[in-house]
Design a protein around this motif. Structure first.
Motif, short mmCIF file in Angstrom:
data_model
loop_
_atom_site.label_atom_id
_atom_site.label_comp_id
_atom_site.label_asym_id
_atom_site.label_seq_id
_atom_site.Cartn_x
_atom_site.Cartn_y
_atom_site.Cartn_z
N GLU A 21 0.83 -1.21 0.00
CA GLU A 21 0.00 0.00 0.00
C GLU A 21 0.87 1.26 0.00
O GLU A 21 0.56 2.24 -0.68
N TYR A 25 1.22 4.26 -2.81
CA TYR A 25 1.08 5.68 -2.50
C TYR A 25 2.26 6.48 -3.03
O TYR A 25 2.11 7.60 -3.51
N ARG A 83 1.78 6.97 -6.65
CA ARG A 83 0.77 7.98 -6.83
C ARG A 83 1.36 9.39 -6.67
O ARG A 83 1.05 10.30 -7.43
N ARG A 143 3.17 10.19 -9.76
CA ARG A 143 2.24 10.49 -10.86
C ARG A 143 1.70 11.91 -10.74
O ARG A 143 1.38 12.54 -11.74
N HIS A 144 1.59 12.40 -9.49
CA HIS A 144 1.11 13.76 -9.30
C HIS A 144 2.20 14.79 -9.56
O HIS A 144 2.02 15.97 -9.27
N ALA A 167 13.53 2.02 -8.67
CA ALA A 167 13.89 2.40 -7.31
C ALA A 167 15.17 1.70 -6.90
O ALA A 167 15.53 0.67 -7.48
N TRP A 215 -4.56 8.42 5.00
CA TRP A 215 -3.93 9.21 3.93
C TRP A 215 -4.53 10.62 3.82
O TRP A 215 -4.23 11.34 2.88
N GLU A 216 -5.33 11.04 4.77
CA GLU A 216 -5.89 12.40 4.71
C GLU A 216 -4.79 13.42 5.07
O GLU A 216 -3.80 13.06 5.69
N PRO A 217 -4.97 14.70 4.68
CA PRO A 217 -3.97 15.71 5.06
C PRO A 217 -3.87 15.78 6.58
O PRO A 217 -4.87 15.63 7.29
#
Lengths: 405, 405, 405, 405
Positions: B21, B25, B28, B31-32, B92, B234-236
């Protein structure tokens, strides 16, 4: 004062109590006047556990990362064993494969040793300390951490024994030595006091599970005397050494059996050049590990070919043979899992021509049918029904005087 | 394109599912449009487990061997996380502390970083790859493997963020940020969007359990913006940064409490110079961690001195005070475990003189007696009965408008 | 004085520190004036670990033995948690599923509860004690130990809450509630204060990972109010309850997405009765879990049928469709893994006809093509390109006012 | 067809590979025409691990909960072994202690067996199946789960062998039997083919580590023939049985040593009645485990008393003796950790008066001083310097003809 390399396998250091017991034994060996270099595997089944973890996080497993991962196991074991030695007042230093001077190629997860430069190990010894070396580890010519593969701790131990000129390399394990037969099958099986490299290689090739064939090969190549023994009972085990010509040789040293193979028979093959070559090249191309091969005498220009393969290679073997059937002109293919192989091994066999005859007579007297035969200079193997294996081993063990006085 | 250092603590990578997981992340985040450097701790409680193993094999634990042992934990985690990234198609490389350029002193098990030379990390980043660095590791000036101590992964992350000039250092953990009070005590506690280094240092000093005070200190020293957040939701989370003078400051940002201390009172001490010095020097010599100190006004030439210490230091404190009693001329010594401390923290307190008064009034209105008081520029702490702590926190949280609109 | 059932999942009791923290929290709940019944899962990933062990020793796994094995996990957790409560001075008793009165059928490894007779639990409560019940366990009508399946601890908790008439059943986990969207995708996602059973069921069916759909179904059937919350931050989470007609309903409560499905399209199918029935019966017979189905308007007597299935069922689906192609008279079959589904869920949708139009406009404005649509009374789902999923979620979350004030 | 009880200790089933190897061996035993009842311990060190976990969550450990916790270990092992037997086509059933009919008292964590009613085990056997019983477990007369204590699996096995009338109870472990001396000290030590209950009890009392004294006592009481053997080499081990009067008895069967005790000497004690009684009653009241006691001949009305205690009881012993010194009128107390005890054990000693003399002469010839002597009918023990222990064992092993022909 002798220099001894002591290698402790995973079961021998499987938990903290065992680590302390091993440290106590090393301290005892020193008190008896020896210098000791220790090689240690990962504790218990930790290597399996690490590989399993890798499989749980990823399907692609880059070799560099796998070796970084797996070598964590021996690091733990060597640091803990070194602490346990300190605790007993024995000065000791842990060394990774890299620190111990094992230079390897860059073939990750199964690296080959290209040089051993154990300067730090020698310095530690010279300072009256016990070097504790992580087994199966090295550093590649590209400066990455490498792993020598499963069973690589034996390689580390044999390599160090050779490089340092040790008197003996003791391989401590959970069995107490090499037996004249599997005690589960032949309850009167005896532990062997000594066995030659050649005999033991034949035995491991024919089903004797320990020590690993690879480490025996290394020891033979580097002429390092082994002592295979138990880290649980600590009793003397089995010495493995160069055959001594002056020594009286047992005609038959051991009866070994193996039920992990299956037999494939191709019948009605035209007896012409190149047929066998075509077949076994195709099998080799599929990485099928063919063991025994027998071809019958040709009758009316056709013959039968039988061979044995490990159970896990049987499906691949059938694929290969089926796809070749038109080309080979074969009539039929049969596969038979219910076979076993029983083998006699003995260095004295070379000069005793009657061994094979006695073997066949013994099996015949038990009403056991022989399906295939193969021999080497110091081994005779017969394939029989799997259900007959236990009786075969017992009868042969008795017939060749191994049941004891 | 921002450079982000993401540090994942032990719980965040506690098992293979979590490792995958976390890898997802990281992918992700890339990707951002970000560059990512990862720092990873040992999985779950592995460090504790390794220290426990050491304790089971030995009572003497040479630092060099302990560090060899403990760093095995991060090696596993970093190799596994790197594999999981490869599995998602993200290039990596794993790096040990040594490979990542963390040079430390030779103070094993708790080494101090003396230099960071992350050349290999920079090269990996420049090649479009994700460097995955084992947390809390280094190599000593004596070329031995070193460990930076518990919580050292935060140091590794903050250090790399500083050395590489990262925009933010994200500390992923099992809580979702810093709260205005402990939600178990004040159910209306809010997660703080941001907090200054100074406020958070006061909070961690007064009972706020996460993040560790040491990492906040490092971040303040190196001026690295932190983002404390959850690897589960995973919230701010909560940003930790330098105080912004233009920003409107909350008068009270949080209510923190702590029930892990005890109070010691020495009564009837002659009020003359050097008495307190004599007492607290003696306590310091026994490594007693004294927190609050209050001395009463002298009456008839004698006074009382009270101080608080952690519960685990209480016995040592009594020993010290008892042995000094004749010399101090004290009448009596009392120890009291059933106290708690409640603290208000807020950068705006500096320019708002009425905070203390409101605090005392609020507690008084609840009928709660204040036993000791101490203040800093941005904090006020009161010692009250332990049984009154929950009510104190709730009342203060409400009184200072933290219960929300 | 309220009766609360508190269920702690594996992560919540993942190690000894967590077990003690959970015990402290239970003690705190009692101090606040509640009666507590505790249900506890096996620690961390122990159930997985036990299943893995079984797989390592045997390929045949008799259900009776599997249940004997797996229930060892909850026994450990419940005994340890009970000890930790004793340690805090809270009287407590552990109960196996059998002792707690869970009678099941004889369907080992996935038993169904047929009756709950919690007499011993009630007695323990009446005596002022905390009953600690092993989750997911029962005893069969044949007197054998049974296991309720993965996630069965939620069933145990909801069942006890129902049988004992508890005010609420609190499900403690590693997330802090249910969110209006996945925070990894929509960083402004909010934790929901409350959600109805119906909404949450639609959400879990469309990709919301926690809590498990099965436990929401049980809670709805038994009308047990749930509170989904975090055992790490301990902050208030999300209440799950019967829809309250007086309550103002959000038109759109959440945006859910799912990228675990693939789309299969069968083109050129004759538009005649029984074709679809034939196809979906065949898929059901292979245990393919079909989710959305769309059939186009017939043109010239032929039509196209599209449906979605989980990635892991895609191969089986193609086999089924391929084998039926002659019979169905289809022209072609296409499979597409690179899709995703985005769904809006909201109880207020029923009385607000424009939601679908707004959803389609929002996606259109982003240039995102809709490939399939399906609706229920309180949900609208669209299939789009997988690459467009993140943008879809973000745009919809904003468009429907979920980004917050 | 013989009925055999086979008990496998923790190391024997330490991991999945071992569980499968043990299952294979049980299948083999059945093929050889025997009926088998299996008793299995928790895997590896799992019992220690569970106790450690308990210690990590709580300091108070209610016995009922401890037994619920610990018995989880055997449940796992028995379920896994049963699955492995099914996998080999051997019908088998796992039984908890309760299901196997072990009724105990309510003394949790160390319960005593009060009755064995193995009806379900007998039924399983009668149905041609292999009962696999969890070791060391029972159900109390109060219907709670109980644990028989460490080493209790031997009790379970011996108890079942007695109750079912088995021909032999085989105790499989990691050593291959009982040796004439510790092979680490006397490399020519031999494995004993057989030993009597009485001899083995004396040996275990004097330092022979395996099997546990408690299980030998049970076997003697219930007249159950034991066969102590290895689950690693599977070779025949050592039979333990009632002494056969017709059998020729070895004068000396084994040389046993022990370095885990310390010697305490109280000098200058008045030689009057009741002094020794006072001393040893006080030691007993402190649970000090006194082993050998020697009192010198009185000279001028005063005497010296020496006794040995385990190292861990030494501090308590000194406390006791110091507090009694005024009352005893003793002049001085000395404690000495650096001693060891060497013992000869042999059933034939009874009728051979010269053994003691030979022992003393042998030690004298080595220049080894004897500090204390104690004897039983079939044992002679001498206390010597710890540094002389290894030489003592080697000399005696040789002198009494145990080095072999």
């Amino acid at each position: 004062m002798a220099l001894v390399v002591q290698k402790f396998g995973g079961t021998s250091v499987g938990d903290p109590d065992r680590v302390r017991e091993v440290a106590d034994y090393i301290a005892r060996t020193r008190r008896h006047g020896n210098e000791v270099v220790v090689v240690v595997s990962a504790m218990g089944k930790e290597t399996d556990e690490l590989i399993r973890l890798a499989g749980q996080v990823a399907t692609t497993r880059p070799g560099r990362e796998m070796d970084m991962l797996i070598t964590a196991g021996e690091r733990k074991a060597m640091a803990l064993l070194t602490m346990a030695l300190h605790d007993l007042g024995v000065p000791a230093d842990s060394f990774t494969g890299s620190q111990a001077g094992f230079i390897t190629d860059t073939n990750h997860t199964n690296a080959k040793v290209v040089a051993i430069r154990p300067a730090r190990v020698s310095e530690s010894l010279a300072a009256g300390r016990v070097p504790v070396v992580g087994g199966s580890q090295g550093v590649s010519t590209g400066r990455d951490v490498t792993f020598l593969g499963r069973g690589g701790s034996d390689i580390t131990a044999v390599g160090l024994a050779h490089a340092l000129g040790a008197e003996v390399c003791e391989l401590y394990t959970d069995v107490s030595g090499v037996y004249t037969a599997d005690p589960r099958v032949a309850p009167l099986a005896q532990k062997m006091k000594a066995v030659s490299f050649d005999e033991l290689l034949e035995m491991t090739a024919c089903g004797c599970p320990k020590p690993a064939m690879r480490s025996v090969e290394f020891a033979r190549t580097w002429q390092v005397t082994l002592h295979v023994r138990s880290a649980f009972t600590w009793e003397p085990g089995t010495w493995v050494m160069k055959e001594d010509p002056s020594m009286e040789q047992a005609i038959v040293s051991a009866v070994v059996h193996d039920t992990s193979e299956a037999k494939v028979t191709v019948t009605g093959v035209p007896d012409k050049p190149g047929i066998a070559a075509r077949l076994f090249r195709a099998l080799a191309d599929r990485d099928v590990n063919v063991d025994m091969i027998v071809q019958n005498v040709s009758v009316h220009g056709v013959t039968d070919i039988s061979f044995t393969v490990p159970h896990e290679d049987l499906d691949a073997s059938r694929d290969v043979v089926d796809s070749l059937t038109p080309e080979l002109g074969a009539i039929a293919v049969e596969a038979d899992r219910d076979i076993g192989r029983v083998s006699l091994v003995g260095a004295g066999m070379k000069s005793n021509p009657g061994v094979a005859a006695t073997m066949f007579e013994t099996l015949a007297a038990e009403g056991i049918n022989i399906e295939m035969i193969s021999t080497s200079a110091i081994r005779i193997s017969c394939v029989v029904r799997e259900a007959d294996i236990e009786r075969s081993v017992q009868a042969l063990h008795r017939a060749f005087g191994l049941d004891g006085p």
